[in-house]
Every structure is written in C-alpha cells, then in structure tokens.
Scaffold this motif. Structure first.
Motif, mmCIF file in Angstrom:
data_model
loop_
_atom_site.group_PDB
_atom_site.id
_atom_site.type_symbol
_atom_site.label_atom_id
_atom_site.label_comp_id
_atom_site.label_asym_id
_atom_site.label_seq_id
_atom_site.Cartn_x
_atom_site.Cartn_y
_atom_site.Cartn_z
ATOM 1 N N SER A 95 -7.310 0.268 -1.203
ATOM 2 C CA SER A 95 -7.630 1.527 -1.150
ATOM 3 C C SER A 95 -6.552 2.565 -1.615
ATOM 4 O O SER A 95 -6.907 3.739 -1.878
ATOM 5 N N THR A 96 -5.271 2.027 -1.914
ATOM 6 C CA THR A 96 -4.316 2.662 -2.574
ATOM 7 C C THR A 96 -4.013 2.509 -4.156
ATOM 8 O O THR A 96 -3.127 2.909 -4.590
ATOM 9 N N THR A 97 -4.981 1.836 -4.690
ATOM 10 C CA THR A 97 -4.868 1.401 -6.066
ATOM 11 C C THR A 97 -5.774 2.472 -6.847
ATOM 12 O O THR A 97 -5.756 2.308 -8.187
ATOM 13 N N GLY A 139 0.807 3.086 -5.327
ATOM 14 C CA GLY A 139 0.171 4.363 -6.032
ATOM 15 C C GLY A 139 1.263 4.702 -6.840
ATOM 16 O O GLY A 139 0.861 5.169 -8.064
ATOM 17 N N GLU A 140 2.325 5.004 -6.493
ATOM 18 C CA GLU A 140 3.405 5.485 -7.434
ATOM 19 C C GLU A 140 3.740 4.637 -8.478
ATOM 20 O O GLU A 140 4.018 5.285 -9.644
ATOM 21 N N GLY A 164 -6.598 6.728 -7.976
ATOM 22 C CA GLY A 164 -5.927 7.948 -8.115
ATOM 23 C C GLY A 164 -5.317 8.026 -9.258
ATOM 24 O O GLY A 164 -4.571 9.254 -9.684
ATOM 25 N N SER A 170 0.922 -1.272 0.047
ATOM 26 C CA SER A 170 0.100 0.122 0.057
ATOM 27 C C SER A 170 0.999 1.322 -0.027
ATOM 28 O O SER A 170 0.358 2.165 -0.391
ATOM 29 N N GLY A 171 1.986 1.113 0.499
ATOM 30 C CA GLY A 171 3.061 2.585 0.607
ATOM 31 C C GLY A 171 3.541 2.732 -0.667
ATOM 32 O O GLY A 171 4.180 3.804 -0.920
ATOM 33 N N THR A 172 3.678 1.758 -1.602
ATOM 34 C CA THR A 172 4.281 1.892 -3.025
ATOM 35 C C THR A 172 3.396 1.634 -4.168
ATOM 36 O O THR A 172 3.778 2.363 -5.285
ATOM 37 N N ASP A 215 -2.490 -5.313 4.600
ATOM 38 C CA ASP A 215 -2.601 -3.756 4.515
ATOM 39 C C ASP A 215 -3.680 -3.367 4.071
ATOM 40 O O ASP A 215 -4.582 -4.420 3.251
ATOM 41 N N ASP A 216 -4.000 -2.029 3.714
ATOM 42 C CA ASP A 216 -5.306 -1.818 2.835
ATOM 43 C C ASP A 216 -4.637 -1.358 1.428
ATOM 44 O O ASP A 216 -4.968 -0.239 0.923
ATOM 45 N N LEU A 217 -4.544 -2.525 1.102
ATOM 46 C CA LEU A 217 -3.952 -2.359 -0.443
ATOM 47 C C LEU A 217 -5.248 -1.806 -1.499
ATOM 48 O O LEU A 217 -4.751 -0.899 -2.278
#
Length: 225
Positions: free
Chosen positions: A47-49, A18-19, A51, A14-16, A43-45
C-alpha cells in the motif's frame, strides 16, 4: 544508451519505501521500470509503493534475503542498464544522470558506484558530515551482462555482507568497476536496519564473506588440478 531499470529489495519497509521511490522519481533521467521485490514482509508494504508517477512493478516472494530479492528483480528487467537501491536509502536528483554519463564516456566500464553520506533521525536534509565511497547496492549501476557474468548474490548467515562478496567476485572476474568521488546518495541509519550498529549474529555474514574470498584465492593460486 539511457535505458535503465531499478531494483529495490524491500523487507518491512512500509515506513521508508515511499520516500525512497520519490527520490527515484526526482531523478533527472527517468527509469524505464522500477521493480520492488517484497522479501516476505509482514507489514503493508504494497500500500506504500504508490504515490509517484513511476512505472512500478511489485513482486512478492517468501523471505529469502536481500540478495535473493535483488536477483529476482534482475530477472524481471530487460533494460541494458540496472541501478539498485535499498528500500530505506535515497538518491540525490542527479545521481543517475552522472552515472549514465560516466558509462557513456567509458564503455569498457562494467559498473559505476558513487560516494554517499549517512543520515539519522529521518533527516535527509541534515546528513552527517562524513562522505565515504559507497561500494553498496544503493550506489550501484551496472550493465546487464555484469549480473549474468558474476552470478547470484548469495545471502550469508546474518544477512550482512552479500554485496561485499558479489562485488569482490565481479572484480575477480576481471570486470572494471569505477567509483565517482561525488556524494550522490544518502544512507539511512535507523534501529532495526541491516546497517545499524554492530550485531554478532548479523556480522557472521562478514566472516563468511571473508572465508569464501580466501577459499577462492587459494583455488586460484593452486590453479587447475
């Protein structure tokens, strides 16, 4: 033929992610579909896909390894070309365009890879100087029939070495795999990633890959019996 899809296996990324997806969105040739396979993340993957304006489909499975997740993504795509990418790495904007041009110029080539550079401390704008040939998931673009010919990507003990084994099997099957000499991708080096440092438990995968390759060579030398 410029119709391609992207497969991204992801575990606790989830921390990477998005980038990583933004680097796909920045490509000069847009993908038809991006498949992100959540390999049992805690983790909350999901929610970060978002954007980006990419067509992204998120699939979930119980943790089985990056090879299994990659194969799940292959099965979900119908595009004639497939590019793959790890969930913490990045593509430079013309990576896909250059690989597509190579495959168009050399129709007998089954797949094409490229060089990459490492970067640390979340600074892709200041990568380490070394540029190396990236025989890896992050740099790979293949024709669909490659996946069908080579078979499954097998996750060895420790979770390292699955792409080394699969690429070796592709070569043994007589498939032509080319390497562009340009650095068109960036490889993130961070604590906890599969590529970070030496680890005896994880490195067992490399030993297993070497063992399987020796067994295949021995069988081929012996011939049909």
């Amino acid at each position: 033929m410029r119709n391609y899809g992207v497969v991204i296996p992801a575990f606790n990324a989830s921390g990477t992610i998005g980038e990583t997806l933004r680097s796909v969105a920045a490509q000069t040739v847009r993908p038809a579909l991006v498949i992100v396979v959540d390999d049992g993340s805690t983790d909350d993957l999901g929610s970060t896909t978002g954007g980006t304006d990419l067509p992204v489909r998120l699939l979930r499975q119980a943790n089985a390894g990056p090879g299994s997740a990659t194969m799940r993504g292959f099965a979900a795509l119908s595009t004639p070309l497939i590019a793959t990418l790890d969930a913490d790495d990045l593509w430079l904007p013309d990576k896909i365009e250059r690989q597509l041009a190579h495959l168009e110029r050399y129709p007998a080539t089954a797949g094409v890879f490229c060089h990459w550079r490492n970067f640390r401390n979340d600074r892709p704008d200041a990568p380490e100087a070394e540029t190396v040939a990236g025989w890896s998931r992050t740099t790979m673009m293949i024709r669909r029939e490659v996946a069908e010919t080579v078979g499954p990507i097998v996750d060895p003990p420790g979770g390292r070495g699955e792409m080394i084994d699969w690429i070796a099997r592709a070569r043994e099957a007589g498939l032509a795999l080319d390497m562009l000499d340009e650095a068109l991708a960036l490889r993130r080096i961070r604590p906890g990633s599969l590529s970070y440092g030496r680890d005896a438990a994880r490195d067992r995968g490399y030993l297993e890959v070497a063992r399987l390759a020796m067994l295949r060579r021995a069988r081929n030398k012996a011939g049909p019996g």
